[in-house]
Write a protein that holds these residues in place. Structure first.
Motif, PDB file in Angstrom:
ATOM      1  N   ALA A  15       0.811  -1.308   0.026  1.00  0.00           N
ATOM      2  CA  ALA A  15       0.036   0.042   0.007  1.00  0.00           C
ATOM      3  C   ALA A  15       0.699   1.299   0.016  1.00  0.00           C
ATOM      4  N   HIS A  18       2.631   2.609  -3.052  1.00  0.00           N
ATOM      5  CA  HIS A  18       1.798   3.591  -3.995  1.00  0.00           C
ATOM      6  C   HIS A  18       1.792   4.998  -3.488  1.00  0.00           C
ATOM      7  N   LYS A  21       0.904   7.405   3.140  1.00  0.00           N
ATOM      8  CA  LYS A  21      -0.636   7.364   3.749  1.00  0.00           C
ATOM      9  C   LYS A  21      -0.569   7.234   5.322  1.00  0.00           C
ATOM     10  N   GLU A  25      -5.889   5.421   6.169  1.00  0.00           N
ATOM     11  CA  GLU A  25      -5.844   5.150   4.561  1.00  0.00           C
ATOM     12  C   GLU A  25      -5.252   4.012   4.100  1.00  0.00           C
ATOM     13  N   ILE A  26      -4.219   3.503   4.924  1.00  0.00           N
ATOM     14  CA  ILE A  26      -3.519   2.194   4.427  1.00  0.00           C
ATOM     15  C   ILE A  26      -4.746   1.127   4.670  1.00  0.00           C
ATOM     16  N   LYS A  28      -8.047   1.452   4.350  1.00  0.00           N
ATOM     17  CA  LYS A  28      -8.990   1.598   3.521  1.00  0.00           C
ATOM     18  C   LYS A  28      -8.221   1.088   1.911  1.00  0.00           C
ATOM     19  N   TYR A  29      -7.100   1.523   1.708  1.00  0.00           N
ATOM     20  CA  TYR A  29      -6.536   1.400   0.685  1.00  0.00           C
ATOM     21  C   TYR A  29      -6.492  -0.200   0.165  1.00  0.00           C
ATOM     22  N   THR A  32      -9.987  -1.637  -0.484  1.00  0.00           N
ATOM     23  CA  THR A  32     -10.750  -1.136  -1.693  1.00  0.00           C
ATOM     24  C   THR A  32      -9.998  -1.783  -2.999  1.00  0.00           C
ATOM     25  N   LYS A  33      -8.714  -1.537  -2.868  1.00  0.00           N
ATOM     26  CA  LYS A  33      -7.882  -2.224  -4.051  1.00  0.00           C
ATOM     27  C   LYS A  33      -7.741  -3.440  -4.311  1.00  0.00           C
TER      28      LYS A  33
END
Lengths: 102, 209
Positions: A15, A18, A21, A25-26, A28-29, A32-33
Motif C-alpha cells: 500500500a 503507491h 498514507k 488510509e492504509i 482503506k486502500y 478497496t484495491k
C-alpha cells in the motif's frame, strides 16, 4: 498469528509503495484495491506499522497542517524488501501454476 | 477489547504518540479500540532490554530489582566506612547522625527504585507513575529539620559546657554543624534526583502524578 502479521506487513508495504498514507488510509486502500478480499483489522495495523518503522522499512512524519496526523512513507530499504517479497511470491505462484497445469 | 492503551505497559513517549495517532484515525473511523493481541504486540515491540531481562527472572523479578537498587547504597556505605575523613565527619555528629542516615537511606532507596523502574526498565504503569512528590518533600523537610534541631542542640550544649565564646566552644560548634550539613546535602540529593526523574518523564509526555 505470526503468519497473519507477515501478511499484514506485506500488504502495508504494498500500500505504501503507491504513496505516503496514514493508518486509516492504509487500511482503506488495502480493502478497496483488493475489492474487499483483504481486510486488515484496524487495530492490528499499528503493531505492524510500528515494527516496520523500527526496522526502518518505512518512516513516519507528523503532518501538523490541521489535526496532527502520522503519515507513513516507504523507505529505500522497504522498497528493496518489498521487491524481494514480490519476487518470492512470483516464484511461489509460478511454481503452483506449473503444478496445476501439469 | 480488554485493556485500554493507557493501562498498557507500552513505555512513554511511544504510548503518547500512539494515543495521538489513534485519536487522529478515530476521527475518520469512529470509535474503536485495540485488541489484547494488538496491545501485547506493541508492548513486546517497545519493551526495553532491561524489561525483557527482568521478565526472565519470573517470580524473582522483585528480588532482582531490589538487589540492583540496593547496590549503589551498599557502595556508598562501603565508601563511607573506608574513607577515614568521611567516617570521622559522621562520628562527630553523634548518635543522631544514624537517624539522619537511616531516613536518607529510605528516601534515596525510593528515588533509585523510581529511576530504575521508570527510566531504565521503563515500566510506566499507572502505579509507578504515581511519584508522590509531596511525601518526598515532606521526608526531606523532616530530614533537614531534624538536622537543624540536632545542630542547634549541639551548639546549645557546647555553649552550656564552656559558657563563653572560647576556642573549646568553637570546636564543639563546628562538630555540631555536621548533622545540618549531612541532612541538607542528602535532602538536596533526594530532591534533585526526584525532580530529574519527574522532568524526564514530563519530556516523555508521561502523566506523572
Amino acid at each position: 498469528m505470526e503468519e497473519k502479521r507477515n501478511r499484514t506487513t506485506f500488504l502495508c508495504l504494498l500500500a505504501l509503495s503507491h504513496g505516503p498514507k496514514h493508518g486509516y488510509e492504509i487500511s482503506k486502500y488495502i480493502e478497496t484495491k483488493s475489492s474487499g478480499f483483504f481486510r486488515v483489522p484496524f487495530g492490528s495495523l499499528y503493531p505492524v506499522l510500528h515494527k516496520l518503522e523500527l526496522e526502518l522499512l518505512i518512516q513516519a512524519k507528523w503532518d501538523e497542517s490541521s489535526k496532527p496526523k502520522k503519515i507513513y512513507t516507504i523507505t529505500a530499504k522497504g522498497k528493496k524488501a518489498l521487491k524481494e517479497e514480490l519476487e518470492a511470491f512470483d516464484s511461489l505462484t509460478g511454481a503452483i501454476m506449473k503444478l496445476a497445469e501439469a | 477489547m480488554i485493556r485500554h492503551l493507557g493501562e498498557s505497559a507500552i513505555p512513554y513517549p511511544h504510548r503518547h504518540f500512539l494515543q495521538l495517532e489513534l485519536e487522529s484515525d478515530k476521527e475518520q473511523l469512529g470509535e474503536f479500540d485495540l485488541s489484547e493481541d494488538d496491545i501485547r504486540g506493541l508492548e513486546d515491540l517497545y519493551a526495553t532490554p532491561s524489561h525483557r531481562l527482568l521478565k526472565l527472572a519470573g517470580g524473582h523479578k522483585r528480588d532482582v530489582e531490589t538487589a540492583i537498587v540496593f547496590a549503589p547504597l551498599i557502595l556508598a556505605a562501603n565508601f563511607i566506612v573506608k574513607e577515614d575523613h568521611m567516617f570521622q565527619f559522621i562520628r562527630e555528629g553523634g548518635a543522631g547522625m544514624a537517624v539522619i542516615l537511616l531516613i536518607a537511606a529510605v528516601l534515596i532507596y525510593r528515588e533509585i527504585q523510581n529511576a530504575f523502574r521508570l527510566l531504565v526498565v521503563k515500566d510506566h504503569s499507572p502505579a509507578n507513575l504515581r511519584l508522590d512528590t509531596s511525601s518526598v518533600l515532606l521526608g526531606c523537610a523532616a530530614l533537614v529539620t531534624f538536622g537543624i534541631g540536632l545542630s542547634a542542640l549541639g551548639i546549645y550544649v557546647s555553649f552550656n559546657a564552656t559558657n563563653s565564646l572560647s576556642p573549646e566552644f568553637f570546636i564543639g560548634a563546628k562538630e555540631s554543624l555536621t548533622p545540618l550539613i549531612l541532612s541538607s546535602l542528602l535532602s538536596a540529593l533526594v530532591v534533585f534526583s526526584h525532580y530529574a526523574v519527574r522532568r524526564i518523564l514530563t519530556i516523555w509526555y508521561a502523566p506523572v502524578a
